[in-house]
Write a protein that holds these residues in place. Structure first.
Motif, short mmCIF file in Angstrom:
data_model
loop_
_atom_site.label_atom_id
_atom_site.label_comp_id
_atom_site.label_asym_id
_atom_site.label_seq_id
_atom_site.Cartn_x
_atom_site.Cartn_y
_atom_site.Cartn_z
N UNK A 147 19.44 4.88 -10.65
CA UNK A 147 18.96 3.56 -11.05
C UNK A 147 18.84 2.62 -9.86
N UNK A 148 19.76 2.73 -8.91
CA UNK A 148 19.68 1.89 -7.71
C UNK A 148 18.48 2.27 -6.85
N UNK A 149 18.22 3.57 -6.77
CA UNK A 149 17.07 4.05 -6.01
C UNK A 149 15.77 3.50 -6.61
N UNK A 150 15.67 3.54 -7.93
CA UNK A 150 14.46 3.05 -8.59
C UNK A 150 14.35 1.53 -8.48
N UNK A 151 15.46 0.83 -8.57
CA UNK A 151 15.42 -0.63 -8.40
C UNK A 151 14.90 -0.99 -7.01
N UNK A 152 15.35 -0.25 -6.01
CA UNK A 152 14.89 -0.49 -4.64
C UNK A 152 13.40 -0.15 -4.51
N UNK A 153 12.99 0.92 -5.17
CA UNK A 153 11.57 1.32 -5.13
C UNK A 153 10.69 0.25 -5.78
N UNK A 154 11.17 -0.34 -6.87
CA UNK A 154 10.43 -1.43 -7.52
C UNK A 154 10.32 -2.62 -6.57
N UNK A 155 11.43 -2.99 -5.95
CA UNK A 155 11.44 -4.15 -5.06
C UNK A 155 10.50 -3.96 -3.87
N UNK A 156 10.36 -2.70 -3.42
CA UNK A 156 9.53 -2.41 -2.25
C UNK A 156 8.14 -1.88 -2.59
N UNK A 157 7.82 -1.82 -3.88
CA UNK A 157 6.55 -1.21 -4.29
C UNK A 157 5.36 -1.92 -3.65
N UNK A 158 4.51 -1.14 -3.00
CA UNK A 158 3.32 -1.68 -2.33
C UNK A 158 2.12 -0.84 -2.75
N UNK A 159 1.36 -1.35 -3.69
CA UNK A 159 0.21 -0.59 -4.19
C UNK A 159 -0.78 -0.31 -3.07
N UNK A 160 -0.99 -1.27 -2.19
CA UNK A 160 -1.98 -1.10 -1.13
C UNK A 160 -1.64 0.03 -0.17
N UNK A 161 -0.36 0.46 -0.16
CA UNK A 161 0.04 1.56 0.73
C UNK A 161 -0.29 2.92 0.14
N UNK A 162 -0.54 2.98 -1.15
CA UNK A 162 -0.83 4.26 -1.81
C UNK A 162 -2.16 4.79 -1.29
N UNK A 163 -2.24 6.07 -0.94
CA UNK A 163 -3.51 6.63 -0.45
C UNK A 163 -4.63 6.48 -1.48
N UNK A 164 -5.78 6.06 -1.01
CA UNK A 164 -6.93 5.93 -1.91
C UNK A 164 -7.40 7.32 -2.32
N UNK A 165 -7.98 7.39 -3.50
CA UNK A 165 -8.40 8.68 -4.02
C UNK A 165 -9.68 9.14 -3.32
N UNK A 166 -9.82 10.47 -3.23
CA UNK A 166 -10.98 11.08 -2.62
C UNK A 166 -11.98 11.49 -3.69
N UNK A 167 -13.25 11.51 -3.33
CA UNK A 167 -14.29 11.85 -4.30
C UNK A 167 -14.05 13.22 -4.92
N UNK A 168 -13.51 14.16 -4.14
CA UNK A 168 -13.30 15.52 -4.63
C UNK A 168 -12.26 15.58 -5.74
N UNK A 169 -11.45 14.53 -5.87
CA UNK A 169 -10.41 14.52 -6.89
C UNK A 169 -10.89 13.88 -8.20
N UNK A 170 -12.09 13.32 -8.18
CA UNK A 170 -12.57 12.59 -9.34
C UNK A 170 -13.25 13.51 -10.33
N UNK A 171 -12.59 14.58 -10.69
CA UNK A 171 -13.12 15.49 -11.69
C UNK A 171 -12.03 15.76 -12.71
N UNK A 172 -12.43 15.99 -13.92
CA UNK A 172 -11.43 16.21 -14.97
C UNK A 172 -11.80 17.43 -15.78
N UNK A 173 -10.81 17.89 -16.54
CA UNK A 173 -11.10 18.95 -17.49
C UNK A 173 -11.98 18.36 -18.60
N UNK A 174 -12.67 19.20 -19.34
CA UNK A 174 -13.55 18.71 -20.40
C UNK A 174 -12.70 18.04 -21.47
N UNK A 175 -13.10 16.82 -21.84
CA UNK A 175 -12.33 16.04 -22.82
C UNK A 175 -13.23 15.64 -23.96
#
Length: 296
Positions: free
Chosen positions: A268-296
């Protein structure tokens, strides 16, 4: 939008246990919701019994709790929401926004793999027919809050997609939109493999007269062969032991700042720290090759 009005969600299907790829989506949505002082909901998308594994839903909930990802309120089960889906189907039919279709997969493949509207004006009876949305508001691009403007496959975006299956089951895109609207979800954080359904879902929101939520699509974890981790690819289930090393791996995958002294922290302490430090802009942007899905 007020911070306190933020509502996010994690919505797994019970087709198997959670794996590391599932954890990325769950953790990313959890951290985004908690960092915004919002609610984080869990919904079990159990509307496709042939694909479900007995006991998987309960296992998923136990896994989330074991990894410290505690949700707000009660779990919503799609299997208990059939009346809401029927109501929306009836509304769309009354508005002239859907029609019955008897085309087979073989026929659709013969015309290039994307449905061509063949049954739009044929007025088929409901027996042995799927129901398709009459696509009057195609969405070919949208703004992802992580990766910016995303251009979808235009042919798929313009397709009259299925909202009620020939076998009588409710289609994924219909159920997701109806439930996200019902639960007041303001932002959806999920994997990049769901980009294609996103444009369909936004178009359905528009035809229903509802406001669509914001979207964030996270990069996908892949195996040694470069294929996304998935239940179909037999990705191993999350381990039952100490959750902290796996959470650390997930945080590093999301390019978050990890405390070097994390071994001294409880989960719980680890997750609390992760929330406090969460930086969406640091997350790697998705690549075009990943923008495919199974048939839905």
């Amino acid at each position: 939008m007020s911070e306190s009005h933020y509502i996010g969600r994690f919505a797994p299907s019970p087709s198997g246990e959670l794996h590391f790829g599932s954890l990325i989506a769950a953790l990313g949505s959890y951290l985004q919701a908690r960092a915004r002082q919002g609610k984080w909901l869990v919904r079990i998308e159990d509307i496709d019994p042939p694909r479900e594994v007995p006991g998987a839903a309960e296992t998923i909930l136990r896994q989330l709790e074991h990894y410290g990802l505690h949700w707000d309120g009660e779990v919503l089960w799609q299997s208990k929401r059939h009346e809401a889906y029927r109501e929306r189907l009836a509304w769309l039919r009354a508005q002239g926004l859907s029609y019955n279709c008897t085309c087979t997969r073989a026929r659709i493949q013969s015309v290039g793999g994307v449905y061509d509207g063949h049954c739009r004006t044929l007025n088929h009876p409901a027996e042995n027919a799927a129901v398709r949305l009459l696509q009057r508001a195609p969405v070919t691009r949208f703004t992802d809050l992580l990766s910016g403007e995303i251009q979808a496959d235009e042919r798929l975006a313009r397709e009259d997609f299925i909202i009620h299956r020939r076998d009588g089951l409710f289609a994924y895109n219909l159920a997701v939109v109806v439930d996200d609207h019902f639960q007041g979800v303001t932002e959806i954080v999920r994997g990049a493999d769901l980009v294609e359904p996103t444009v369909r879902q936004i178009s359905l929101y528009q035809q229903l007269g509802w406001t669509a939520p914001d979207y964030i699509h996270l990069p996908l974890a892949v195996n040694e062969q470069g294929n996304k981790l998935s239940k179909q690819n037999h990705a191993p289930a999350l381990p039952d032991g100490d959750p902290r090393p796996v959470l650390i791996d997930a945080l590093r995958f999301l390019n978050q700042n990890v405390n070097s002294e994390w071994q001294d922290l409880r989960t719980d302490e680890l997750l609390d720290l992760a929330v406090a430090n969460w930086t969406l802009s640091a997350v790697p942007k998705i690549q075009h090759s990943q923008m495919r899905c199974a048939e839905l």
